[in-house]
Design an enzyme around this catalytic site. Sequence first.
Site, PDB file in Angstrom:
ATOM      1  N   GLN A 284       0.840  -1.187   0.000  1.00 28.79           N
ATOM      2  CA  GLN A 284       0.000   0.000   0.000  1.00 28.79           C
ATOM      3  C   GLN A 284       0.883   1.248   0.000  1.00 28.79           C
ATOM      4  O   GLN A 284       1.795   1.369   0.816  1.00 28.79           O
ATOM      5  CB  GLN A 284      -0.931   0.013   1.213  1.00 28.79           C
ATOM      6  CG  GLN A 284      -1.937   1.150   1.212  1.00 28.79           C
ATOM      7  CD  GLN A 284      -2.914   1.074   2.377  1.00 28.79           C
ATOM      8  OE1 GLN A 284      -2.791   0.220   3.268  1.00 28.79           O
ATOM      9  NE2 GLN A 284      -3.880   1.962   2.382  1.00 28.79           N
TER      10      GLN A 284
ATOM     11  N   HIS B 258      -8.230   1.586  -1.335  1.00 30.09           N
ATOM     12  CA  HIS B 258      -8.590   1.676  -2.746  1.00 30.09           C
ATOM     13  C   HIS B 258      -8.456   0.315  -3.413  1.00 30.09           C
ATOM     14  O   HIS B 258      -7.546  -0.453  -3.118  1.00 30.09           O
ATOM     15  CB  HIS B 258      -7.768   2.728  -3.485  1.00 30.09           C
ATOM     16  CG  HIS B 258      -6.281   2.572  -3.364  1.00 30.09           C
ATOM     17  ND1 HIS B 258      -5.589   2.837  -2.195  1.00 30.09           N
ATOM     18  CD2 HIS B 258      -5.357   2.196  -4.271  1.00 30.09           C
ATOM     19  CE1 HIS B 258      -4.299   2.630  -2.398  1.00 30.09           C
ATOM     20  NE2 HIS B 258      -4.133   2.229  -3.651  1.00 30.09           N
TER      21      HIS B 258
END
Length: 140
Positions: A95, A101
Amino acid sequence: MNPYTIFADIVAGRAPSSKVYEDDDVLAFMDIRPMTPGHLLVVPKVAARSLAELDPEVGGKLFQVGQRLAAALRTSEVGCDGVNFFLADGVTAGQEVFHVHLHVIPRTPGDGFGLRGRPTSPRREDLDYLAASIRGALGD
């Protein structure tokens, strides 16, 4: 939690994006560093750094929208043969932007994208042991 991220700016309209989908809970837009042409990001409109901070209903919505986008990618000019979903939760998982997301990545033969790793062949006893540990952590 510091709610500032580029995705928060995009959701708020303070940063540009090429929007594909929007509703009350999520926003989907083109990734500016696509792995393949048509690579999309689906983000919740609420700030959540990790899956643990994300309302499960909104998390489910990410995947529902992702499913619709996958179908649209197949029939759009992107014309992909397949789609990968990818969600990195934490630094070790890769990430980079700390606002949850979902990547929706269109796939075509020979596109050069793929998961790289070394699968293992654990013993059944080891799988059973870890399965019991995970079941226990669920707290059900």
